[in-house]
Design an enzyme around this catalytic site. Structure first.
Site, PDB file in Angstrom:
ATOM      1  N   ASP A 154      -6.550   4.914   2.451  1.00 46.95           N
ATOM      2  CA  ASP A 154      -6.573   4.596   1.037  1.00 46.95           C
ATOM      3  C   ASP A 154      -5.888   5.762   0.304  1.00 46.95           C
ATOM      4  O   ASP A 154      -5.537   6.786   0.901  1.00 46.95           O
ATOM      5  CB  ASP A 154      -8.006   4.352   0.544  1.00 46.95           C
TER       6      ASP A 154
HETATM    7  C1  BGC Z   1      -7.833   1.442  -3.810  1.00 44.44           C
HETATM    8  C2  BGC Z   1      -7.268   0.449  -2.832  1.00 44.44           C
HETATM    9  C3  BGC Z   1      -5.839   0.134  -3.174  1.00 44.44           C
HETATM   10  C4  BGC Z   1      -5.041   1.421  -3.221  1.00 44.44           C
HETATM   11  C5  BGC Z   1      -3.585   1.238  -3.535  1.00 44.44           C
HETATM   12  C6  BGC Z   1      -6.930   2.633  -3.991  1.00 44.44           C
HETATM   13  O1  BGC Z   1      -7.368   3.459  -5.007  1.00 44.44           O
HETATM   14  O2  BGC Z   1      -9.094   1.854  -3.340  1.00 44.44           O
HETATM   15  O3  BGC Z   1      -8.038  -0.719  -2.835  1.00 44.44           O
HETATM   16  O4  BGC Z   1      -5.313  -0.752  -2.226  1.00 44.44           O
HETATM   17  O5  BGC Z   1      -5.597   2.264  -4.216  1.00 44.44           O
HETATM   18  O6  BGC Z   1      -3.356   0.899  -4.837  1.00 44.44           O
END
Ligand code: BGC
Length: 779
Positions: A303
């Site tokens: 993430d």
């Molecule tokens: C979120 C994810 C997301 C990623 C990319 C993160 O902060 O937890 O769910 O896919 O950002 O945008």
């Protein structure tokens, strides 16, 4: 979802203009919108191709493949990627996210292909969570449809639009089981049930990936957030999770596994700590379980900056140290943090990680690109003509309306307050009546809020000429100015009425007094749920409850239309409103879908998949809990029972609950046998009758309880359901088949088994209102 300003985006060179604003011709002629032929992936050929490619790659280029950068407007973390062009030219970028439109994607892909030494195509990802351009209801709403075909269709349309818009990788499905509605990301998942979340996970993967990942209109799914992100302590985002192995294996891990079994080709690591080791640095999770036990052969992306975050977690002093922790754990791709890019080379030189480890991660990412067909045609997903023909097309908007209607849940309806008459005079009151942006929900990706239908617009579209509509805002969505500032700092666009709460309520009451019925559209703004949007108080924010009380005092029938992304505590509303319709954030066509239900053009059939508490102090509250040694069953004066002194144990609305404009009656379930022999089956049969005056759909639910086990078992667990349509007066027979497999769990020694003994079967219209039968498993 956090948005950076246009000015900042321009200054950083991140702008990718929307399709209609792009005039410049690209160097290569855009291919026509025909289905390109392609070669299905052959594993032996893929291996040979990647062996040969990797033989040519330097260590630096291999590490480059492990680097995922963000280029675009949307960032969900504190860092924005820098010097992206230069890095792409040097082969130091494996993938890009937050960029879409065929032109923007083509531009970056051309850079990789013309300027990097080995011309390895980039993979393009994006948060397509509940639609790309055509936005569907939030996942918590989609789940409430209990309609797997509709959910799969939403994912299929999302894939078609995303792939037409330059993308080939979506960060979905989000399958985190969540039982604490304070957590803002409850809105992004399918609720509290393991089995249902697993079914939905599989449907979404099928919708995104189809049967051929290399096809021009399919995209790679990324199951997230691995793992247990939904169990964050106290519902506070990014917080710790700590749970027993058995609970993990039985209740939280199965949906990830289900998504992988359905073929999801990538996984995203979660931010949270799991029993002392954060997921992104957790070798047990990423290697022992995911690779060795489950046999997953796709790639794992972190993430957003999750490797960097291993430092505040306390897993290393600096980026150099945590790069090793993450690679050793089994992470392949680093989202935005560039910890791998900046430190793996030195770690190899120092003998702290091996080149073979980097080869493994690099190969997995190259295989992902190969399976998408990117080596065959790097521009397969960048087709302007197809984008023009596909995005937000009429058929997709119609599907969005139809799917949205199925997600709406009728929570209360007394004295037939609903459906509304098409001759009524209606006072439309509330801060969300006119909102378009909130209809889109919080992960609206490339959705354009100007395309969204507000409740007011939907009502005008559906009501016909004989309905008289008046309006008052009645209250601001929140009274806390700090909260409003914070929501607006991240794209909230909330306009605050400067009048006092009393002035606004007074005006609303006057409007209500002149109408026959009041429809109050209240709830949360979209930014109050989603990432980093936990709320400790899950009642209606601001002065909305005061508004409802004043409206009720007018004596007019009060219909509450809720827009929100989580279960709310609605005790007063349930006690006093005449009707309550839960509409979540219903997407581009939300207003039309809501109006269809309000006026009875569609008979509601949704059922909640997350328990609504009476009070926030009850959470976590979920239907499939254990019994305790002192279960409370209404013995009010018996002190020593598992209960509260001040609130009941029961939820306001139980899991699986939702009403219809018609009524259904259930006969007692019957079983084909009183015993289930190992390897055999038992059929559970029930007759369901539509006893009301309208045709309608009902979700018939099957629960099972293992009465005695080597470990304690939940009071009931969902094992199956059927959504059936019944004409008024019609009776249908519904049959479920139970197998030994359905009775398995992790026993005292964590073996996955079904233990012989007695089982109760419950069938009904929700998890509370059921009728029982029983059988014995004989082995
Ligand atoms: C979120 C994810 C997301 C990623 C990319 C993160 O902060 O937890 O769910 O896919 O950002 O945008």
């Amino acid at each position: 979802m956090r948005k950076i300003s246009l000015a900042l985006a321009l200054s950083l060179g991140l702008v990718c203009p929307p399709l209609h604003a792009q005039k410049a011709k690209t160097k290569k002629a855009a291919p026509a919108a025909v289905q390109q032929k392609h070669t299905p992936t052959n594993p032996a050929q893929m291996k040979k191709f990647i062996d040969e490619l990797m033989a040519k790659m330097t260590l630096e280029e291999k590490i480059g493949q492990l680097n995922l950068v963000s280029v675009g407007f949307t960032v969900t973390g504190p860092v924005v990627s820098e010097n992206v062009d230069e890095k792409i030219s040097k082969g130091l970028v494996g993938g890009v996210f937050n960029t879409f439109t065929p032109i923007a994607v083509r531009k970056l892909q051309e850079k990789a292909l013309s300027q990097s030494r080995l011309k390895i195509p980039l993979i393009f990802g994006y948060d397509v969570i509940h639609g790309h351009r055509t936005i569907f209801p939030m996942p918590i709403g989609l789940a409430a449809s209990w309609d797997l075909a509709a959910i799969e269709r939403s994912a299929r349309i999302s894939a078609d639009e995303a792939s037409a818009d330059g993308l080939n990788w979506v960060f979905s499905p989000m399958v985190d089981v969540a039982r604490d509605p304070r957590w803002g990301r409850v809105s992004e998942g399918s609720g509290e049930d393991t089995w249902l979340t697993s079914q939905i996970a599989m449907a979404m993967v099928r919708g995104y990936q189809g049967t051929d990942l290399a096809a021009y209109n399919t995209v790679m799914a990324c199951v997230k957030h691995f793992a247990l992100y939904g169990a964050a302590e106290a519902g506070r985002d990014y917080n710790t999770t700590d749970m027993s192995d058995r609970r993990m294996l039985d209740e939280y891990l199965p949906p990830y596994k289900a998504a992988l079994d359905a073929g999801a080709a990538s996984v995203m690591s979660s931010f949270n700590d799991i029993n002392g080791v954060p997921a992104t640095g957790n070798k047990w999770l990423m290697t022992d379980l995911l690779r060795t036990k489950w046999g997953f052969d796709g790639f794992v992306v972190t993430d957003y900056t999750a490797i960097n975050e291993l430092i505040p977690h306390g897993m290393g002093k600096n980026e150099y140290e945590v790069a090793k922790v993450a690679l050793d754990a089994g992470i392949d791709m680093d989202m935005v943090g560039e910890v791998f890019l900046n430190h793996l080379g030195q770690l190899v030189k120092d003998g702290k990680v091996t080149p073979a480890q980097i080869d493994v991660a690099c190969r997995r990412i190259l295989e992902g690109k190969y399976k998408l067909g990117l080596f065959e045609d790097p521009y397969r997903y960048a087709n302007e003509q197809r984008a023009k023909e596909t995005l937000l097309k009429k058929e997709y908007r119609e599907a969005a309306r139809d799917i949205a209607r199925r997600t709406l849940v009728l929570l209360k309806n007394q004295n037939q307050a609903l459906p509304l008459k098409k001759t009524a005079s209606i006072a439309l009151v509330g801060p969300l009546v006119k909102s378009q942006i909130d209809q889109l929900g919080n992960w609206n990706g490339a959705g354009d809020w100007k395309q969204a239908i507000s409740v007011e617009q939907g009502i005008r579209n559906v009501a016909g000429p004989n309905v008289k509509i008046t309006y008052a805002k009645g209250a601001n969505i929140a009274a806390d100015t700090l909260m409003l500032q914070r929501l607006n700092a991240h794209g909230g666009m909330l306009e605050i009425d400067p009048r006092t709460p009393q002035e606004m309520i007074r005006e609303a009451v006057q409007v209500a007094q002149r109408a026959e019925v009041v429809v109050a559209v209240v709830g949360e703004s979209q930014g109050m749920t989603g990432e980093a949007s936990s709320r400790a108080d899950i009642t209606l924010p601001g002065h909305q409850l005061d508004l409802l009380k004043a409206l009720k005092a007018t004596g007019k029938p009060l219909v509450v239309v809720l827009m929100n992304g989580r279960p709310l505590a609605l005790k007063w509303e349930n006690d006093h409103a005449d009707a309550i319709l839960e509409t979540w954030f219903a997407g581009t066509e939300g207003g039309n879908a809501i109006a269809d239900v309000l006026f009875g053009n569609y008979n509601p059939s949704g059922k909640i998949t997350a328990t609504f508490p009476q009070a926030v102090g009850q959470v976590p509250i979920y239907y499939n809990h254990k019994a305790t040694g002192r279960p409370y069953a209404g013995q009010l004066l018996d002190k020593y029972k598992s209960r509260y002194l001040d609130v009941p144990n029961e939820p306001l609305y139980p899991f699986g609950y939702g009403l219809s404009y018609t009524t259904f009656s259930y006969a007692a379930p019957t079983l084909s046998s009183k015993t289930l022999q190992a390897g055999g089956t038992v059929n559970v049969t029930v007759q369901v009758k539509n006893t009301g005056n309208l045709d309608g759909e009902e979700v018939v639910q099957l629960y099972v309880q293992d009465v005695v086990g080597s470990v304690t078992r939940p009071v009931k667990e969902l094992k199956n359901f059927q959504k059936i349509f019944l004409k008024k007066g019609e009776t249908k027979t519904v049959t479920f088949t139970l197998r030994e497999e359905d009775l398995k769990f992790h026993d005292l020694n964590l073996n996955y088994v079904a233990e012989p003994g007695d089982f109760n079967v419950y069938v009904g219209t929700n998890s509370r209102d059921v009728q029982a039968a029983s059988f014995t498993l004989v082995k």
